[in-house]
Design a protein around this motif. Structure first.
Motif, PDB file in Angstrom:
ATOM      1  N   VAL A 161      -0.585   1.548   7.292  1.00  0.00           N
ATOM      2  CA  VAL A 161      -0.390   0.531   8.335  1.00  0.00           C
ATOM      3  C   VAL A 161      -1.095   0.945   9.624  1.00  0.00           C
ATOM      4  O   VAL A 161      -1.739   0.127  10.309  1.00  0.00           O
ATOM      5  N   GLN A 162      -0.989   2.238   9.961  1.00  0.00           N
ATOM      6  CA  GLN A 162      -1.650   2.715  11.181  1.00  0.00           C
ATOM      7  C   GLN A 162      -3.164   2.604  11.063  1.00  0.00           C
ATOM      8  O   GLN A 162      -3.851   2.172  12.009  1.00  0.00           O
ATOM      9  N   GLU A 163      -3.747   2.966   9.881  1.00  0.00           N
ATOM     10  CA  GLU A 163      -5.180   2.839   9.692  1.00  0.00           C
ATOM     11  C   GLU A 163      -5.638   1.381   9.759  1.00  0.00           C
ATOM     12  O   GLU A 163      -6.704   1.067  10.312  1.00  0.00           O
ATOM     13  N   VAL A 179     -12.572  -6.203   9.925  1.00  0.00           N
ATOM     14  CA  VAL A 179     -11.535  -7.038   9.315  1.00  0.00           C
ATOM     15  C   VAL A 179     -11.409  -6.767   7.827  1.00  0.00           C
ATOM     16  O   VAL A 179     -10.292  -6.711   7.279  1.00  0.00           O
ATOM     17  N   GLU A 180     -12.525  -6.576   7.114  1.00  0.00           N
ATOM     18  CA  GLU A 180     -12.480  -6.359   5.669  1.00  0.00           C
ATOM     19  C   GLU A 180     -11.722  -5.077   5.320  1.00  0.00           C
ATOM     20  O   GLU A 180     -10.898  -5.043   4.408  1.00  0.00           O
ATOM     21  N   GLN A 181     -11.982  -4.011   6.047  1.00  0.00           N
ATOM     22  CA  GLN A 181     -11.274  -2.759   5.779  1.00  0.00           C
ATOM     23  C   GLN A 181      -9.782  -2.902   6.064  1.00  0.00           C
ATOM     24  O   GLN A 181      -8.935  -2.399   5.311  1.00  0.00           O
ATOM     25  N   ALA A 182      -9.447  -3.606   7.147  1.00  0.00           N
ATOM     26  CA  ALA A 182      -8.031  -3.809   7.483  1.00  0.00           C
ATOM     27  C   ALA A 182      -7.320  -4.607   6.388  1.00  0.00           C
ATOM     28  O   ALA A 182      -6.186  -4.275   5.989  1.00  0.00           O
ATOM     29  N   GLN A 183      -7.977  -5.629   5.852  1.00  0.00           N
ATOM     30  CA  GLN A 183      -7.364  -6.423   4.781  1.00  0.00           C
ATOM     31  C   GLN A 183      -7.171  -5.596   3.511  1.00  0.00           C
ATOM     32  O   GLN A 183      -6.157  -5.678   2.829  1.00  0.00           O
ATOM     33  N   GLY A 184      -8.172  -4.765   3.155  1.00  0.00           N
ATOM     34  CA  GLY A 184      -8.038  -3.911   1.978  1.00  0.00           C
ATOM     35  C   GLY A 184      -6.907  -2.917   2.112  1.00  0.00           C
ATOM     36  O   GLY A 184      -6.144  -2.676   1.160  1.00  0.00           O
ATOM     37  N   LEU A 185      -6.768  -2.329   3.303  1.00  0.00           N
ATOM     38  CA  LEU A 185      -5.661  -1.390   3.530  1.00  0.00           C
ATOM     39  C   LEU A 185      -4.309  -2.081   3.437  1.00  0.00           C
ATOM     40  O   LEU A 185      -3.338  -1.510   2.914  1.00  0.00           O
TER      41      LEU A 185
END
Length: 374
Positions: free
Chosen positions: A145-147, A157-163
């Protein structure tokens, strides 16, 4: 409550008018006075059924008088008396509904206690391992969640959605582990309860828990207890009063139908009026059929006229004379139909006048006969 109980006890020993002066005139009892208990007059007071039990309603604030109860029973049926009975039935129905809900809850509780767990209980080592996995998953979820928040602030945005998707999968895995741990705990509790407690059942009358196959003495004590006897008496009284009320309503409805039939016959109704109604309906149907036939004939004549009008030979005098002749014949037919309708209406009016006259004469004869009898 203690004061009311003591007052009732003194009333039973010394009478309700124990505090009146000797020269004071005592009022005659009347069952319509608000100080008397309505339930006691109708059947019995529910407050007296569950004394010193869990269903105790307390001391009744109204007066219970046998003399007033006799006056109520001897009184003629009236609207107020019916109100008393309705209020008593509503109170009984309310108490029966309460105990029915209690019985339903008791049955659900027993079903929950007797239900089998989904799987065998977990050992101590398995439980500790499960807790470690849950703790590890919680730490991973927090880190992801922190990452994801940091990636969102950077604009990735893409990395945040994958995480966040990976975080959701870890949350589902954590919920499954927690569910296994909870089922294991419930399984151990159910086994312990089944080992310590005997098989139970719910009393269908009062809702108390009973041991299946218990000693006969304990069963007899329960059946003769105040709570069981009180609810049994309440149910029995409610059913009896409902049945008697339904019978009374059916009897009233039957008498009302008989009176209506007698009145109908005395006024000249009965089979004769039914026959006259059927004849009138049949005449109306014949009249409607005649009108429809006349309408069909008129349509045919209009078609013939239109067809003749489009012919080239309609311009000579012979054709015009034929049209005038046909028009005269049609007018004559219409006049005859009109006269026939007027005659039918006059005949119907004459029959109605004769029927009313016969009915008045029969009514006058019945009145004379009744006057002569008196």
């Amino acid at each position: 409550m203690a004061v009311l109980a003591a007052a009732q006890l003194l009333d039973e020993l010394m009478g309700r008018h124990r505090n009146t002066n000797p020269n004071e005139k005592i009022k005659k009892p009347n069952w319509e006075d608000p100080e008397y208990c309505k339930y006691y007059m109708v059947k019995f007071c529910p407050h007296d059924l569950f004394v010193n039990t869990r269903a105790d309603l307390g001391v009744c604030p109204k007066v219970h008088d046998d003399e007033v109860k006799e006056l109520f029973e001897k009184a003629e049926p009236s609207y107020k008396k019916t109100q008393y009975v309705d209020e008593y039935l509503r109170f009984c129905r309310h108490m029966i509904n309460d105990v029915e809900r209690k019985i339903q809850k008791g049955k659900q509780r027993l079903e929950l206690m007797n239900s089998k767990p989904e799987g065998p209980p977990m050992t101590q080592a398995q439980t500790e391992k499960n807790q470690e996995q849950v703790q590890l998953l919680s730490e991973k979820i927090g880190a992801l969640v922190q990452e994801a928040e940091e990636a969102g602030t950077r604009g990735d945005v893409e990395q945040a959605q994958g995480l966040m998707k990976l975080c959701d999968r870890l949350k589902e895995e954590k919920e499954q582990l927690l569910k296994q741990q909870e089922n294991s705990h419930w399984s151990m509790t159910a086994e312990l309860a089944a080992a310590q407690e005997k098989q139970m059942e719910v009393c269908p009358v009062c809702g108390a828990f009973l041991i299946v196959g218990d000693a006969q003495q304990r069963i007899d004590d329960h059946l003769s207890g105040k709570q069981h006897v009180g609810y049994f008496k309440l149910r029995q009284a409610y059913e009896e009063m409902n049945e008697s009320r339904e019978k009374q309503q059916q009897e009233k409805e039957r008498k009302r139908r008989e009176e209506r039939e007698k009145e109908r016959v005395s006024r000249g109704g009965g089979l004769g009026s039914d026959r006259r109604d059927r004849e009138r309906v049949e005449r109306d149907r014949e009249r409607e059929r005649d009108r429809s036939e006349r309408g069909d004939r008129d349509k045919e004549r209009d078609k013939d006229r239109d067809s003749h009008r489009h012919r080239s030979s309609r311009d000579d005098k012979g054709g015009r004379h034929e049209d005038r002749d046909r028009e005269r014949e049609r007018d004559k037919d219409r006049e005859k139909d009109r006269e026939r309708d007027n005659k039918d209406r006059e005949r119907d009016r004459e029959r109605d006048r004769k029927h009313r006259k016969d009915r008045r004469s029969s009514h006058d004869r019945s009145r004379r006969r009744s006057r002569d009898r008196h």
